[in-house]
Design an enzyme around this catalytic site. Structure first.
Site, PDB file in Angstrom:
ATOM      1  N   LYS A  73       2.210  11.347   7.122  1.00  0.00           N
ATOM      2  CA  LYS A  73       1.366  11.118   8.295  1.00  0.00           C
ATOM      3  C   LYS A  73       1.786  11.937   9.515  1.00  0.00           C
ATOM      4  O   LYS A  73       1.534  13.129   9.543  1.00  0.00           O
ATOM      5  CB  LYS A  73       1.264   9.619   8.577  1.00  0.00           C
ATOM      6  N   ASP A  98       9.198   3.088   2.123  1.00  0.00           N
ATOM      7  CA  ASP A  98       7.999   3.871   2.420  1.00  0.00           C
ATOM      8  C   ASP A  98       7.755   3.736   3.925  1.00  0.00           C
ATOM      9  O   ASP A  98       7.224   2.735   4.392  1.00  0.00           O
ATOM     10  CB  ASP A  98       6.807   3.343   1.619  1.00  0.00           C
ATOM     11  N   PHE A 158       0.858  -1.185   0.000  1.00  0.00           N
ATOM     12  CA  PHE A 158       0.000   0.000   0.000  1.00  0.00           C
ATOM     13  C   PHE A 158       0.891   1.230   0.000  1.00  0.00           C
ATOM     14  O   PHE A 158       1.631   1.479   0.953  1.00  0.00           O
ATOM     15  CB  PHE A 158      -0.950   0.059   1.197  1.00  0.00           C
TER      16      PHE A 158
HETATM   17  C1  PLP Z   1      -1.007   6.196   4.407  1.00  0.00           C
HETATM   18  C2  PLP Z   1       0.064   5.627   3.563  1.00  0.00           C
HETATM   19  C3  PLP Z   1       0.358   6.146   2.293  1.00  0.00           C
HETATM   20  C4  PLP Z   1      -0.475   7.228   1.632  1.00  0.00           C
HETATM   21  O1  PLP Z   1      -0.523   8.404   2.342  1.00  0.00           O
HETATM   22  P1  PLP Z   1      -1.689   9.478   2.007  1.00  0.00           P
HETATM   23  O2  PLP Z   1      -1.329  10.654   2.859  1.00  0.00           O
HETATM   24  O3  PLP Z   1      -2.988   8.853   2.386  1.00  0.00           O
HETATM   25  O4  PLP Z   1      -1.604   9.753   0.555  1.00  0.00           O
HETATM   26  C5  PLP Z   1       1.416   5.600   1.590  1.00  0.00           C
HETATM   27  N1  PLP Z   1       2.153   4.601   2.109  1.00  0.00           N
HETATM   28  C6  PLP Z   1       1.893   4.062   3.315  1.00  0.00           C
HETATM   29  C7  PLP Z   1       2.755   2.960   3.831  1.00  0.00           C
HETATM   30  C8  PLP Z   1       0.830   4.548   4.081  1.00  0.00           C
HETATM   31  O5  PLP Z   1       0.561   3.993   5.263  1.00  0.00           O
END
Ligand code: PLP
Length: 401
Positions: free
Chosen positions: A254, A225, A140
């Site tokens: 985040k 990520d 994700f």
């Molecule tokens: C939440 C998340 C994203 C996307 O972030 P948004 O601010 O919702 O675009 C990407 N990678 C990971 C691992 C996430 O948890």
């Protein structure tokens, strides 16, 4: 207005791209939130780890108050007095050379993808438009068309094609597949050190280290990520530190905004982020002074309140306690720091009904996919509050047995 009226309004006028629990929150402080009927709940999701510092942190309130009265947006057409400070402080904290600021997590992932491709053409000399980026099944990384192009989740992709080419998918945690996928056109491996949205999936011990070594030996960038795992959530500032891995690029978001403001960024070296020239990439709001002031304070709070250490200590204890719960519904309890998943057996009837019952008991959790309950409270949480939660979790498992 009562909760039901808010829910009806939302369902009538809002697009139904989420399936929220029916709790209408109207105020919050620290680890606690209150609904419109003034019922109190413990937040055990932390907005998918975007409020690691806890809700409405007083220091962030103060920062926002003073910054909004001074300066909020200049665009990058001009310079401002906050972005250089955030950039230098982030580099100082993490040891990276450079930062590229964006807003949402997905935008920062897109930025990392662009960086890797540019690096592949300019430095690695991959023929133009042939660069490949290796990603993992069940990943994700966000919701843009390019990012869902390499998702393996049908729900995220259906009806949204055509998709962006240039991505190769391997099984998560499978070193042999990684090795087999690497070729002279490979620009990067893009990976979550723990797959949170997929259900708190941890790769086999040693995998990240071996994968990073494989990338280095083959002149392939290792991109982590850490949008959800980073900034202390799993008990280290970056989860990759558990295996001594230093990614070429790290994506953060985040909690960088402390729950106040969307702030994301890519961290990297001169040899990658240094390749950008004026005009090649940008964002109207990226690096804006309000975002930067918030992010600077959000980072200082994590440091000053020892949130990384607290996540490691409380998380280890809580994981151990959860593992002791005897329930015929539980298949596995796993996680690191305060990112914990309880996977239920398929015959348990789905995680959703457990989350609804937990909500009734005063604990706000959310299912991830069908069978995993995620536990991810703010990193400020203390032992006594975890005990309070544990009591309710045990009771729900007893009641739904
Ligand atoms: C939440 C998340 C994203 C996307 O972030 P948004 O601010 O919702 O675009 C990407 N990678 C990971 C691992 C996430 O948890």
């Amino acid at each position: 207005m009562d909760s039901k009226q808010y829910i009806d309004l939302e369902d009538r006028y809002g697009a139904h791209n989420y399936h929220p629990l029916d709790v209408v929150i109207s105020k919050a402080r620290g680890i606690w939130v209150w609904d419109v009927e003034n019922r109190k709940y413990l937040d055990f999701l932390s907005s998918y780890s975007a409020v690691n510092q806890g809700h409405c942190h007083p220091r962030l309130i103060k920062t926002v108050r003073s910054q909004v009265q001074r300066l909020t947006l200049t665009s990058r057409a001009f310079r401002n007095d906050q972005w250089p400070l955030l950039a230098s402080e982030l580099c100082e904290m993490t040891g990276y050379d450079m930062v590229l600021p964006m807003n949402s997590g997905a935008e920062a992932v897109e930025t990392a993808v662009k960086t890797a491709r540019k690096w592949a053409y300019r430095i690695k000399k991959v023929p133009h438009d042939e660069a490949e980026i290796i990603v993992c099944a069940n990943n994700f990384h966000g919701r843009t068309v390019t990012i869902i192009s390499f998702s393996t989740e049908c729900l995220y992709r259906e009806d949204f094609g055509p998709f962006t080419p240039g991505f190769v998918i391997i099984p998560y945690g499978d070193l042999a597949s990684l090795e087999a996928a690497i070729n002279p056109r490979t620009a990067a491996l893009l990976i979550e050190p723990i797959q949170a949205e997929a259900g708190i999936l941890l790769p086999p011990a040693g995998f990240l280290k071996e994968a990073a070594g494989l990338c280095r030996r083959n002149n392939v960038l290792f991109i982590a990520d850490e949008i959800q795992t980073g900034l202390g959530r799993t008990g280290r500032f970056f989860d990759c530190e558990y295996e001594g891995v230093r990614p070429d690029l790290v994506v953060v978001g985040k909690s960088l905004g402390g729950g106040f403001y969307p702030v994301s960024a890519v961290l990297g070296g001169k040899e990658t982020l240094g390749l950008f020239n004026p005009g090649e990439h940008g964002s109207t709001f990226g690096g804006n002074p309000l975002a930067c002031a918030v992010a600077r304070e959000a980072l200082r709070i994590i440091r000053d309140e020892n949130m990384v250490e607290n996540a490691a200590e409380q998380g280890a204890w809580f994981l151990e306690q959860l593992k002791k719960i005897r329930s015929r519904h539980i298949k596995e309890v796993r996680g690191r720091g305060l990112l914990i998943g309880v996977e239920l057996k398929p015959e348990a009837g789905g995680a959703r009904r457990f989350c609804v019952a937990l909500k009734e008991a005063g604990l706000l959790c959310k299912e991830t996919h069908d069978n995993v309950i995620r536990f991810a409270p703010p990193l400020t949480i203390r032992r006594k509050d975890l005990n309070w939660a544990l009591k309710r979790i045990k009771s729900v498992f007893r009641t739904l047995a």
